[in-house]
Design a protein around this motif. Sequence first.
Motif, PDB file in Angstrom:
ATOM      1  N   PHE A  16       2.338  13.230  -6.104  1.00  0.00           N
ATOM      2  CA  PHE A  16       2.358  12.503  -4.824  1.00  0.00           C
ATOM      3  C   PHE A  16       3.325  13.090  -3.797  1.00  0.00           C
ATOM      4  N   ASP A  17       4.436  13.662  -4.246  1.00  0.00           N
ATOM      5  CA  ASP A  17       5.418  14.181  -3.286  1.00  0.00           C
ATOM      6  C   ASP A  17       5.458  15.707  -3.256  1.00  0.00           C
ATOM      7  N   LYS A  18       4.557  16.315  -4.069  1.00  0.00           N
ATOM      8  CA  LYS A  18       4.410  17.788  -4.055  1.00  0.00           C
ATOM      9  C   LYS A  18       5.730  18.514  -4.339  1.00  0.00           C
TER      10      LYS A  18
ATOM     11  N   LEU B 218      17.933  -0.104  -5.501  1.00  0.00           N
ATOM     12  CA  LEU B 218      17.577  -0.058  -4.086  1.00  0.00           C
ATOM     13  C   LEU B 218      16.521   1.017  -3.875  1.00  0.00           C
ATOM     14  N   TYR B 219      15.418   0.664  -3.218  1.00  0.00           N
ATOM     15  CA  TYR B 219      14.404   1.659  -2.891  1.00  0.00           C
ATOM     16  C   TYR B 219      14.557   2.041  -1.425  1.00  0.00           C
ATOM     17  N   ILE B 220      14.712   3.314  -1.180  1.00  0.00           N
ATOM     18  CA  ILE B 220      14.839   3.795   0.198  1.00  0.00           C
ATOM     19  C   ILE B 220      13.612   4.629   0.536  1.00  0.00           C
ATOM     20  N   PRO B 221      12.794   4.153   1.497  1.00  0.00           N
ATOM     21  CA  PRO B 221      11.570   4.888   1.834  1.00  0.00           C
ATOM     22  C   PRO B 221      11.883   6.287   2.356  1.00  0.00           C
ATOM     23  N   GLY B 222      10.957   7.188   2.113  1.00  0.00           N
ATOM     24  CA  GLY B 222      11.184   8.560   2.565  1.00  0.00           C
ATOM     25  C   GLY B 222       9.890   9.315   2.762  1.00  0.00           C
ATOM     26  N   GLY B 223       8.778   8.588   2.724  1.00  0.00           N
ATOM     27  CA  GLY B 223       7.480   9.245   2.840  1.00  0.00           C
ATOM     28  C   GLY B 223       7.331  10.040   4.128  1.00  0.00           C
ATOM     29  N   THR B 224       7.528   9.359   5.271  1.00  0.00           N
ATOM     30  CA  THR B 224       7.345  10.074   6.531  1.00  0.00           C
ATOM     31  C   THR B 224       8.616  10.120   7.372  1.00  0.00           C
ATOM     32  N   ALA B 225       9.627   9.322   7.021  1.00  0.00           N
ATOM     33  CA  ALA B 225      10.896   9.359   7.771  1.00  0.00           C
ATOM     34  C   ALA B 225      12.023   9.030   6.796  1.00  0.00           C
TER      35      ALA B 225
ATOM     36  N   GLY C  95      14.201  -3.524  -1.348  1.00  0.00           N
ATOM     37  CA  GLY C  95      13.888  -2.460  -0.402  1.00  0.00           C
ATOM     38  C   GLY C  95      12.459  -2.456   0.062  1.00  0.00           C
ATOM     39  N   PRO C  96      12.293  -1.903   1.256  1.00  0.00           N
ATOM     40  CA  PRO C  96      10.966  -1.820   1.844  1.00  0.00           C
ATOM     41  C   PRO C  96      10.211  -0.597   1.364  1.00  0.00           C
ATOM     42  N   GLY C  97       8.968  -0.514   1.760  1.00  0.00           N
ATOM     43  CA  GLY C  97       8.177   0.653   1.404  1.00  0.00           C
ATOM     44  C   GLY C  97       6.756   0.476   1.873  1.00  0.00           C
ATOM     45  N   ASN C  98       5.941   1.489   1.622  1.00  0.00           N
ATOM     46  CA  ASN C  98       4.542   1.402   2.028  1.00  0.00           C
ATOM     47  C   ASN C  98       3.777   0.446   1.103  1.00  0.00           C
ATOM     48  N   GLN C  99       2.476   0.411   1.249  1.00  0.00           N
ATOM     49  CA  GLN C  99       1.699  -0.586   0.485  1.00  0.00           C
ATOM     50  C   GLN C  99       1.750  -0.314  -1.025  1.00  0.00           C
TER      51      GLN C  99
ATOM     52  N   ALA D 260       8.282  -6.466   1.296  1.00  0.00           N
ATOM     53  CA  ALA D 260       8.713  -5.891   2.588  1.00  0.00           C
ATOM     54  C   ALA D 260       7.895  -4.631   2.841  1.00  0.00           C
ATOM     55  N   GLY D 261       6.678  -4.822   3.303  1.00  0.00           N
ATOM     56  CA  GLY D 261       5.749  -3.699   3.437  1.00  0.00           C
ATOM     57  C   GLY D 261       5.733  -3.097   4.828  1.00  0.00           C
ATOM     58  N   PRO D 262       4.567  -2.583   5.238  1.00  0.00           N
ATOM     59  CA  PRO D 262       4.450  -1.907   6.533  1.00  0.00           C
ATOM     60  C   PRO D 262       5.001  -2.743   7.694  1.00  0.00           C
ATOM     61  N   SER D 263       5.783  -2.080   8.533  1.00  0.00           N
ATOM     62  CA  SER D 263       6.496  -2.779   9.613  1.00  0.00           C
ATOM     63  C   SER D 263       5.544  -3.404  10.628  1.00  0.00           C
ATOM     64  N   GLU D 264       6.004  -4.475  11.240  1.00  0.00           N
ATOM     65  CA  GLU D 264       5.195  -5.142  12.261  1.00  0.00           C
ATOM     66  C   GLU D 264       6.115  -5.785  13.299  1.00  0.00           C
TER      67      GLU D 264
ATOM     68  N   PRO E  68       5.461 -13.135  12.168  1.00  0.00           N
ATOM     69  CA  PRO E  68       5.765 -11.700  12.218  1.00  0.00           C
ATOM     70  C   PRO E  68       7.080 -11.355  11.531  1.00  0.00           C
ATOM     71  N   GLU E  69       7.130 -10.097  11.061  1.00  0.00           N
ATOM     72  CA  GLU E  69       8.394  -9.598  10.511  1.00  0.00           C
ATOM     73  C   GLU E  69       9.469  -9.612  11.609  1.00  0.00           C
ATOM     74  N   HIS E  70       9.111  -9.047  12.771  1.00  0.00           N
ATOM     75  CA  HIS E  70      10.026  -9.057  13.915  1.00  0.00           C
ATOM     76  C   HIS E  70       9.356  -9.776  15.071  1.00  0.00           C
TER      77      HIS E  70
ATOM     78  N   ASN F  66      20.082  -7.741   9.047  1.00  0.00           N
ATOM     79  CA  ASN F  66      19.412  -6.889   8.060  1.00  0.00           C
ATOM     80  C   ASN F  66      18.002  -6.548   8.506  1.00  0.00           C
ATOM     81  N   HIS F  67      17.566  -5.320   8.261  1.00  0.00           N
ATOM     82  CA  HIS F  67      16.207  -4.953   8.683  1.00  0.00           C
ATOM     83  C   HIS F  67      15.199  -4.990   7.537  1.00  0.00           C
ATOM     84  N   THR F  68      15.639  -5.384   6.350  1.00  0.00           N
ATOM     85  CA  THR F  68      14.686  -5.501   5.245  1.00  0.00           C
ATOM     86  C   THR F  68      14.127  -6.918   5.287  1.00  0.00           C
ATOM     87  N   LEU F  69      12.875  -7.012   5.708  1.00  0.00           N
ATOM     88  CA  LEU F  69      12.326  -8.311   6.105  1.00  0.00           C
ATOM     89  C   LEU F  69      10.925  -8.507   5.547  1.00  0.00           C
ATOM     90  N   PRO F  70      10.523  -9.773   5.380  1.00  0.00           N
ATOM     91  CA  PRO F  70       9.174 -10.031   4.865  1.00  0.00           C
ATOM     92  C   PRO F  70       8.086  -9.672   5.870  1.00  0.00           C
TER      93      PRO F  70
HETATM   94  N1  NAD Z   1       9.507  -4.489   5.925  1.00  0.00           N
HETATM   95  C1  NAD Z   1      10.622  -3.813   6.040  1.00  0.00           C
HETATM   96  O1  NAD Z   1      11.705  -4.365   5.976  1.00  0.00           O
HETATM   97  C2  NAD Z   1      10.564  -2.318   6.251  1.00  0.00           C
HETATM   98  C3  NAD Z   1      11.738  -1.590   6.512  1.00  0.00           C
HETATM   99  C4  NAD Z   1      11.644  -0.198   6.639  1.00  0.00           C
HETATM  100  C5  NAD Z   1      10.411   0.439   6.491  1.00  0.00           C
HETATM  101  N2  NAD Z   1       9.308  -0.304   6.230  1.00  0.00           N
HETATM  102  C6  NAD Z   1       8.004   0.317   5.962  1.00  0.00           C
HETATM  103  O2  NAD Z   1       8.199   1.193   4.870  1.00  0.00           O
HETATM  104  C7  NAD Z   1       7.133   2.117   4.860  1.00  0.00           C
HETATM  105  C8  NAD Z   1       7.627   3.490   4.488  1.00  0.00           C
HETATM  106  O3  NAD Z   1       6.500   4.191   4.090  1.00  0.00           O
HETATM  107  P1  NAD Z   1       6.477   5.709   3.732  1.00  0.00           P
HETATM  108  O4  NAD Z   1       5.105   6.009   3.243  1.00  0.00           O
HETATM  109  O5  NAD Z   1       7.014   6.478   4.870  1.00  0.00           O
HETATM  110  O6  NAD Z   1       7.549   5.876   2.576  1.00  0.00           O
HETATM  111  P2  NAD Z   1       7.644   5.255   1.096  1.00  0.00           P
HETATM  112  O7  NAD Z   1       8.885   5.842   0.531  1.00  0.00           O
HETATM  113  O8  NAD Z   1       7.502   3.794   1.114  1.00  0.00           O
HETATM  114  O9  NAD Z   1       6.392   5.826   0.322  1.00  0.00           O
HETATM  115  C9  NAD Z   1       6.310   7.158  -0.047  1.00  0.00           C
HETATM  116  C10 NAD Z   1       5.817   7.224  -1.458  1.00  0.00           C
HETATM  117  O10 NAD Z   1       4.519   6.647  -1.551  1.00  0.00           O
HETATM  118  C11 NAD Z   1       3.840   7.243  -2.617  1.00  0.00           C
HETATM  119  N3  NAD Z   1       2.450   7.495  -2.239  1.00  0.00           N
HETATM  120  C12 NAD Z   1       1.994   7.993  -1.086  1.00  0.00           C
HETATM  121  N4  NAD Z   1       0.656   8.130  -1.132  1.00  0.00           N
HETATM  122  C13 NAD Z   1       0.264   7.712  -2.348  1.00  0.00           C
HETATM  123  C14 NAD Z   1      -1.002   7.597  -3.010  1.00  0.00           C
HETATM  124  N5  NAD Z   1      -2.133   7.949  -2.402  1.00  0.00           N
HETATM  125  N6  NAD Z   1      -1.019   7.119  -4.257  1.00  0.00           N
HETATM  126  C15 NAD Z   1       0.120   6.747  -4.875  1.00  0.00           C
HETATM  127  N7  NAD Z   1       1.344   6.845  -4.306  1.00  0.00           N
HETATM  128  C16 NAD Z   1       1.400   7.306  -3.065  1.00  0.00           C
HETATM  129  C17 NAD Z   1       4.525   8.539  -2.938  1.00  0.00           C
HETATM  130  O11 NAD Z   1       5.001   8.502  -4.252  1.00  0.00           O
HETATM  131  C18 NAD Z   1       5.709   8.624  -1.972  1.00  0.00           C
HETATM  132  O12 NAD Z   1       6.904   8.991  -2.618  1.00  0.00           O
HETATM  133  C19 NAD Z   1       6.469   2.054   6.218  1.00  0.00           C
HETATM  134  O13 NAD Z   1       5.229   1.399   6.044  1.00  0.00           O
HETATM  135  C20 NAD Z   1       7.430   1.203   7.036  1.00  0.00           C
HETATM  136  O14 NAD Z   1       6.749   0.479   7.999  1.00  0.00           O
HETATM  137  C21 NAD Z   1       9.356  -1.657   6.092  1.00  0.00           C
END
Ligand code: NAD
Length: 426
Positions: free
Chosen positions: A52-54, A123-130, A206-210, A230-234, A321-323, A362-366
Amino acid sequence: MKKIIYPEKKDWMEILRRPALNTDTLRNTVKEVLDKVKMEGDKAVREYEERFDKVKLDSLGVTETEIAEAEKEVPIELKAAIMLAQKNIHTFHSSQRFEGKKVQTVPGVTCWQKAVAIEKVGLYIPGGTAPLFSTVLMLATPAQIAGCKEIVLCTPPDKEGKVHPAILYAAKLAGVNKIFKAGGVQAIAAMAYGTESVPKVYKIFGPGNQYVTAAKQQVSLRDVAIDMPAGPSEVEVLADETANPVFVAADLLSQAEHGVDSQAMLITTSEKLMKEVEYEVQRQLALLPRWEIAEKSLASSKLILVRDMDEAIALTNEYAPEHLIIETRDYMEQAERIVNAGSVFLGSLTPESAGDYASGTNHTLPTNGYAKAYSGVSLDSFIRKITFQEINGEGIQNIGPAIEVMAANEQLGAHKNAVTVRLKTV
Ligand SMILES: NC(=O)c1ccc[n+]([C@@H]2O[C@H](COP(=O)([O-])OP(=O)(O)OC[C@H]3O[C@@H](n4cnc5c(N)ncnc54)[C@H](O)[C@@H]3O)[C@@H](O)[C@H]2O)c1
Ligand SMILES: N[C@H](CO)Cc1c[nH]c[nH+]1
Ligand SMILES: [Zn+2]
C-alpha cells in the motif's frame, strides 16, 4: 459544487449524505489486513507497507539517530510555529484537568471519582497525502498531560522509508515514547494486537482515511478501545448576507483539500452570498497546489440556500458537521442553538485552520454525523474516572435496610446477606 435551492425536508437525508467508499470492498480489505497482522505480526505489516505504501522496510521502529537527524532538518521557523501551537494546545488541555470532589450522599457514605491515565495509548498520524505533524501535537499533548506511561505512534513512511522530520520533531517535543513506520489498517492492527516490535495498547487514537477509520471501528468490537470515528474531514459554513464570500470560499476549500472524500457545505440564507461563494471557490481553487484533490471533493460538496435561519439551524443539527463555521450577524445567538457539531468557529476572523493548528482546541473530531453522539479528543479521552466509596457504621445503618429490600426483590439473597452480616455488627 452542487447548488440546492430551498430543500424539502424529505430530501434532507440525500442532500446531507457523505461520500463513501464501496462498503463491501472496504470491509473485505480491512478484514484481510487485520487478520493477517494478527497472525503474522511484523512480517505482515512489512508486506502491507510494500503493497500500500510502496516501501520496503527492514524494521518498523524509528531509531534515536533518525529522530536526532530529523531535528536538524526542521527549519527554525517551523520549530517556532510548532512550539507556539503546542503551548496553546497544552494550555487549553491542561485547563480540562478533572478535580474529583468527595461527596457525602448521606451521613457516613462518602463517594468520589479519581482521574487515572490510560497506561498504554496508540496514536495514529495520517500520512497518505500530507504529513499531519499537527495531529501529533493534538494527540500526544493531552496524552502527556494525562500522564499516559506508554505513548506509541504509528505513521506511514514515504517511499524511501523515512518519516517526515516534522512528525518526529513534534513527537519528541510532545513526549511520544515509541515511533513506528506503519500506516493504514496494518498500523491499527499492530497497535490493537501487538506485534514483535509494536506494543499492544489499550486505546487507539487518531484520524485517518476510510480504511483507517473502518479498521479502528472493527478492532474496537473486542480488542481495544478507540477515541471515535474520525474519518475524512468535513466543514460546514453557516452564513447570512453579512459573510465575506472570500473568507467563506477559503474555509470551504481548506477542508476540501484534505482528501477526495472530504466534504464542504455552505448553508446560507442569502442567494447573493451563495452566488459570490460559488464564483470565489472556482477562482481560489485554480490557485491551490492541491486543486486536483479539492476539485474531486467539491464534486460531492454543496451550496444550500435555505428559507430562513431556523431552517439553517435545523439542517445544520441534522448534518452534525465535524467543523462548523458560523459567519452571521448574530453568530453568538446562533451558536447557542447548535446541538450537533464537533468544533465550532465563530465570527469572520475565526478560520477553521486556527483550530487545525494553533488556537488550542483539538482537531481530532467526529466525522460522518458521529458528532451527534461523540465529542472530539480532549484530556478526558486519555483518562478513566475510577469511582471510590467508603461507608462507616452510620452510613451502613442509613442505606443498609434499603439495599436489603432491593436485593430481596431482585431475588439476589447473597447481595442482601453482604449487608445483613454487617448490620449485625454496628
Ligand atoms: N476527523 C479528523 O479529526 C481528521 C483529522 C485529520 C485528518 N483527517 C482525515 O484523515 C485522512 C488522511 O488520509 P490519508 O489517506 O492522507 O492518510 P492515512 O494515513 O489516513 O491513510 C494512508 C494509508 O491508507 C492505506 N491505504 C490507502 N489506500 C489503500 C487501499 N486501497 N487499501 C488498503 N489500504 C489503503 C495505506 O496503508 C496508507 O498508509 C483524510 O481523509 C483527512 O481528511 C481527519
Ligand atoms: N482538518 C483536519 C481535521 O479534520 C485536521 C488538520 C490537520 N492539518 C490540517 N488540518
Ligand atoms: Zn484541516
